[in-house]
Design a protein around this motif. Structure first.
Motif, short mmCIF file in Angstrom:
data_model
loop_
_atom_site.label_atom_id
_atom_site.label_comp_id
_atom_site.label_asym_id
_atom_site.label_seq_id
_atom_site.Cartn_x
_atom_site.Cartn_y
_atom_site.Cartn_z
N THR A 145 0.46 -1.36 0.28
CA THR A 145 0.02 0.39 0.29
C THR A 145 0.87 1.30 -0.27
N VAL A 146 -0.11 2.37 -0.41
CA VAL A 146 0.98 3.78 -0.26
C VAL A 146 0.78 4.14 0.55
N ILE A 147 1.66 5.42 0.65
CA ILE A 147 1.87 6.06 1.36
C ILE A 147 1.34 7.69 1.00
N ASP A 148 0.79 8.38 2.51
CA ASP A 148 0.51 9.50 2.02
C ASP A 148 1.37 10.46 2.44
N ARG A 149 1.91 11.08 1.38
CA ARG A 149 2.97 12.42 1.89
C ARG A 149 2.81 13.25 1.50
N GLU A 150 1.90 13.64 2.12
CA GLU A 150 0.91 14.61 2.42
C GLU A 150 1.11 14.64 4.96
N THR A 151 0.79 13.76 4.89
CA THR A 151 0.40 13.37 6.70
C THR A 151 1.78 12.37 6.93
N GLY A 152 2.64 11.38 6.30
CA GLY A 152 3.77 11.30 6.23
C GLY A 152 3.30 9.12 7.07
N ARG A 153 1.62 9.20 6.50
CA ARG A 153 0.55 7.98 7.53
C ARG A 153 0.78 6.85 6.17
N MET A 154 0.78 4.95 6.30
CA MET A 154 0.43 4.61 5.71
C MET A 154 -0.74 4.98 5.58
N THR A 155 -1.88 4.13 4.11
CA THR A 155 -3.10 4.04 4.04
C THR A 155 -3.25 2.60 3.39
N ASP A 156 -4.30 2.96 3.62
CA ASP A 156 -4.98 1.17 2.56
C ASP A 156 -5.24 1.71 1.18
N VAL A 157 -4.15 2.53 0.32
CA VAL A 157 -4.35 2.28 -0.77
C VAL A 157 -3.80 1.29 -1.87
N GLY A 158 -4.18 0.07 -2.24
CA GLY A 158 -3.10 -0.90 -2.93
C GLY A 158 -1.76 0.74 -3.84
#
Length: 208
Positions: A145-158
């Motif tokens: 899954t990808v990391i949201d660059r703006e928040t620095g958090r891991m997402t559940d988006v493939g």
């Protein structure tokens, strides 16, 4: 007596039906909630294993470490002739001095469900291979899954959904903040398309 029996029957029916309909409504709500998908962040990154060669700069690659400038990303498969063609063109242009050694280039395996890391190693990792890639080759698995660059958090988006479900080969320019600045899915390598990608990268460098 008949009236009492009818009344009792009605009360029982109401109780039974009430008990049947409530769970259905709850299930419908749960189904609606579970079908909601997480929005794809506009600025993305990810981490993935590499082929673990000197060229890969480590056994694990965090794409965020590359964001001091734009990235040229090539989505590949080991059995994809167009991917071989693009890899060869980019390597040859590097060897000819037409691509700067400071240009960040990565290849990313697109179909780990069907090909192994060993397949990728033989095709792109071995410097005796006709299609050797002298830049990092990333081999994520299908659950990445990808990391949201703006928040620095891991997402559940493939990973593949986040990058637009790229086919192979696909060439993308990722800007210095993790946004997709440009995409081309030309199957056979094309110097004009490559020049366009490099020009966009130069423009991105100028924006910084």
């Amino acid at each position: 007596m008949k009236n009492i029996a009818v009344l009792v029957l009605c009360v029982i029916s109401i109780i039974v039906l009430a008990g049947c309909t409530a769970p259905v409504e709850i299930e419908a709500m749960e189904s609606t909630e579970s079908s909601e998908t997480t929005p794809i962040p506009s600025k993305i990154s990810f981490t993935a294993p590499t082929l673990d060669r000197a060229e890969d700069l480590g056994s694990q690659h965090d794409l965020r470490n590359s964001f001091d400038g734009p990235i040229l990303m090539l989505w590949v498969a080991s059995g994809c002739s167009g991917c071989h063609d693009w890899t060869d063109l980019i390597r040859n242009e590097m060897n000819a001095g037409n691509i700067s050694n400071t240009t960040t280039i990565v290849s990313v395996h697109r179909y780990p469900e069907f090909e192994t890391t060993e397949d990728m190693e033989r095709r792109y990792g071995d410097n005796t291979s006709d299609h050797y890639a002298p830049w990092p080759v990333l081999v994520p698995d299908a659950s990445t899954t990808v990391i949201d660059r703006e928040t620095g958090r891991m997402t559940d988006v493939g990973l593949y959904a986040a990058f637009g479900e790229p086919v192979t080969p696909t060439l993308q320019v990722i800007d210095s903040e993790g946004g997709i600045a440009w995409t081309s899915s030309k199957y056979w390598a094309n110097t004009t398309v490559l020049e366009e990608a490099l020009n966009i990268m130069a423009q991105q460098d100028g924006i910084q």
